[in-house]
Design a protein around this motif. Structure first.
Motif, PDB file in Angstrom:
ATOM      1  N   ASP A   9       0.995  -1.226   0.073  1.00 16.90           N
ATOM      2  CA  ASP A   9       0.105   0.067  -0.135  1.00 16.90           C
ATOM      3  C   ASP A   9       0.967   1.030   0.210  1.00 16.90           C
ATOM      4  OD1 ASP A   9      -1.834   1.813   0.437  1.00 16.90           O
ATOM      5  OD2 ASP A   9      -2.113   1.689   2.529  1.00 16.90           O
ATOM      6  N   TYR A  10       0.830   2.168  -1.084  1.00 19.72           N
ATOM      7  CA  TYR A  10       1.776   3.081  -1.159  1.00 19.72           C
ATOM      8  C   TYR A  10       1.162   4.395  -0.639  1.00 19.72           C
ATOM      9  CZ  TYR A  10       5.144   0.494  -3.946  1.00 19.72           C
ATOM     10  OH  TYR A  10       6.069  -0.344  -4.316  1.00 19.72           O
ATOM     11  N   ARG A  11       2.073   5.190   0.253  1.00 19.52           N
ATOM     12  CA  ARG A  11       1.511   6.641   0.645  1.00 19.52           C
ATOM     13  C   ARG A  11       2.767   7.556   0.733  1.00 19.52           C
ATOM     14  NH1 ARG A  11      -0.880   3.949   6.389  1.00 19.52           N
ATOM     15  NH2 ARG A  11      -1.424   1.865   5.472  1.00 19.52           N
ATOM     16  N   THR A  23       6.421   5.795   0.617  1.00 16.34           N
ATOM     17  CA  THR A  23       6.527   4.659   1.510  1.00 16.34           C
ATOM     18  C   THR A  23       5.447   3.477   1.169  1.00 16.34           C
ATOM     19  OG1 THR A  23       7.072   6.347   3.487  1.00 16.34           O
ATOM     20  CG2 THR A  23       6.281   4.182   3.971  1.00 16.34           C
ATOM     21  N   ALA A  24       6.101   2.293   1.198  1.00 12.58           N
ATOM     22  CA  ALA A  24       5.377   1.229   1.021  1.00 12.58           C
ATOM     23  C   ALA A  24       4.941   0.378   2.178  1.00 12.58           C
ATOM     24  CB  ALA A  24       6.132   0.371   0.032  1.00 12.58           C
ATOM     25  N   VAL A  25       3.882   0.208   2.511  1.00  9.30           N
ATOM     26  CA  VAL A  25       3.467  -0.593   3.561  1.00  9.30           C
ATOM     27  C   VAL A  25       2.735  -1.856   3.291  1.00  9.30           C
ATOM     28  CG1 VAL A  25       2.264  -0.306   5.967  1.00  9.30           C
ATOM     29  CG2 VAL A  25       3.176   1.668   4.863  1.00  9.30           C
ATOM     30  N   MET A  26       2.968  -2.924   4.080  1.00  5.77           N
ATOM     31  CA  MET A  26       2.263  -4.074   4.161  1.00  5.77           C
ATOM     32  C   MET A  26       2.344  -4.901   5.325  1.00  5.77           C
ATOM     33  SD  MET A  26       3.975  -7.427   1.839  1.00  5.77           S
ATOM     34  CE  MET A  26       3.934  -6.395   0.323  1.00  5.77           C
ATOM     35  N   ILE A  32       8.217  -3.301  11.533  1.00  2.00           N
ATOM     36  CA  ILE A  32       9.496  -3.337  11.293  1.00  2.00           C
ATOM     37  C   ILE A  32       9.762  -2.455  10.019  1.00  2.00           C
ATOM     38  CG2 ILE A  32       9.326  -5.594   9.797  1.00  2.00           C
ATOM     39  CD1 ILE A  32      12.191  -6.202  10.627  1.00  2.00           C
ATOM     40  N   VAL A  33      10.730  -1.656  10.199  1.00  2.00           N
ATOM     41  CA  VAL A  33      11.209  -0.473   8.983  1.00  2.00           C
ATOM     42  C   VAL A  33      12.421  -1.225   8.273  1.00  2.00           C
ATOM     43  CG1 VAL A  33      11.644   1.574   8.278  1.00  2.00           C
ATOM     44  CG2 VAL A  33      10.174   1.142  10.398  1.00  2.00           C
ATOM     45  N   LEU A  34      12.166  -1.393   7.009  1.00  2.00           N
ATOM     46  CA  LEU A  34      13.270  -1.735   5.884  1.00  2.00           C
ATOM     47  C   LEU A  34      13.798  -0.691   5.113  1.00  2.00           C
ATOM     48  CD1 LEU A  34      11.711  -5.054   4.867  1.00  2.00           C
ATOM     49  CD2 LEU A  34      13.144  -4.626   7.007  1.00  2.00           C
ATOM     50  N   HIS A  47      10.861  -9.193  -1.779  1.00  5.44           N
ATOM     51  CA  HIS A  47      10.929 -10.641  -1.346  1.00  5.44           C
ATOM     52  C   HIS A  47      10.834 -10.793   0.098  1.00  5.44           C
ATOM     53  CE1 HIS A  47      11.425 -11.562  -5.498  1.00  5.44           C
ATOM     54  NE2 HIS A  47      12.637 -10.935  -5.497  1.00  5.44           N
ATOM     55  N   VAL A  48      11.702 -10.006   0.707  1.00  3.78           N
ATOM     56  CA  VAL A  48      11.684 -10.129   2.345  1.00  3.78           C
ATOM     57  C   VAL A  48      10.371  -9.560   2.873  1.00  3.78           C
ATOM     58  CG1 VAL A  48      12.917  -9.231   4.267  1.00  3.78           C
ATOM     59  CG2 VAL A  48      14.115 -10.151   2.206  1.00  3.78           C
ATOM     60  N   ALA A  49       9.952  -8.447   2.290  1.00  2.66           N
ATOM     61  CA  ALA A  49       8.637  -7.775   3.104  1.00  2.66           C
ATOM     62  C   ALA A  49       7.550  -8.747   2.933  1.00  2.66           C
ATOM     63  CB  ALA A  49       8.497  -6.514   2.298  1.00  2.66           C
ATOM     64  N   ALA A  50       7.287  -9.579   1.737  1.00  4.58           N
ATOM     65  CA  ALA A  50       6.158 -10.441   1.691  1.00  4.58           C
ATOM     66  C   ALA A  50       6.032 -11.322   2.650  1.00  4.58           C
ATOM     67  CB  ALA A  50       6.162 -11.035   0.291  1.00  4.58           C
TER      68      ALA A  50
END
Length: 292
Positions: A9-11, A23-26, A32-34, A47-50
């Motif tokens: 979800d982009y903001r 900022t991309a949020v999922m 955790i902030v990457l 990949h890691v975020a998913a």
């Protein structure tokens, strides 16, 4: 068209002095902030975020000066200090409702994470650094012909003007060189993602140079002050690195240990872009960190 991470979800979130971060949020759960590295954007974490989003709120911004985030002019040498960029991250997490959060960074993002951990220990619960040394230690180990691998550090440390003109003359060749040189496996960065990285860098030459220039100036002053005061990272810390210390004659774990009381240091067999080349290993390491 710029690719986006599936499921994000982009903001656009304003963090300080009118600077807005793409900022991309999922996901949902503990945050955790990457933070991405050079010459990349938040897409390096796709990949890691998913995986982490199964039980965490994963927040992946483009750092100020990179990707689709704002790129303010560096008027006084502090606009791209890691202290300023770390304050962005803390403000971003707060704006999303997370007063405390875990933090992981790769390359340039790891330097921002390092500074956030020192400046905001009450906000950062866990910290991971991927394939970088703290700024003071990085400059200390760069000497002799071995330092040629870091030629870009010296180029972008020069006063404003020449580095920007040189890089802007052939930006795709310059930034693409690092994507090729530092990759340990082919196919880790697909063509559409590579094109997005190059576009983002092409549009951000002055701010990227300012980020690197800060690490040869104000960032050193901040790190020296912390070292003199005996300040250390108080949270559990994981460091993942390639085994490139041997080539330059240093032991990375020994350089990291004075900065972190609770340190886990490990080497990886993939290349520099480990979150894309071996996302399963990076994810396992981050999950192990979060359990500490």
């Amino acid at each position: 068209m710029t690719p986006t991470g599936t499921g994000f979800d982009y903001r656009r979130i304003t963090v300080a002095d009118g600077v807005a971060l793409n900022t991309a949020v999922m996901g949902s759960g503990p945050a955790i902030v990457l933070l991405h590295g050079f010459p990349q954007t938040h897409l390096m974490w796709r990949h890691v975020a998913a995986d982490l989003a199964a039980d965490h709120t994963v927040i992946c911004p483009d750092l100020r000066g990179y990707g689709d985030s704002d790129k303010p002019l560096d008027t006084d040498g502090t606009v791209y200090s890691k202290r300023t960029m770390a304050a962005d991250v803390v403000a971003l997490a707060g704006a999303l409702g997370h007063e405390r959060f875990a933090l992981a960074g790769h390359d340039r993002g790891a330097l921002v994470a390092f500074r956030a951990g020192l400046d905001h220990p009450g906000r950062v619960t866990h910290l991971a650094s991927l394939d970088v040394l703290p700024t003071l230690d990085m400059w200390d180990v760069m000497h002799g012909v071995g330092a040629a691998v870091g030629f870009h550090l010296y180029l972008m440390a020069q006063p404003p003007g020449l580095p920007e003109r040189m890089i802007a003359a052939a930006p795709d060749a310059f930034f693409g060189y690092f994507l090729d040189l530092w990759s340990g496996s082919s196919g880790a960065v697909p063509d559409d993602i590579r094109a997005a990285y190059l576009r983002g860098c092409r549009e951000a030459v002055p701010s990227i140079v300012a980020d690197y220039r800060a690490s040869a100036g104000i960032d050193i002053e901040h790190d020296q002050a912390d070292r003199a005061a005996g300040n250390r990272l108080r949270m559990p810390v994981t460091v993942l690195q390639q085994d490139w210390g041997a080539a330059l004659g240093f032991e990375a774990a020994a350089l990291w240990s004075p900065w972190a009381a609770d340190l886990h240091h490990a080497t990886v067999s993939c290349g520099h872009f480990m979150a894309e080349e071996d996302p399963a290993e990076v994810t396992r390491s981050l999950r192990a960190l979060l359990r500490r």
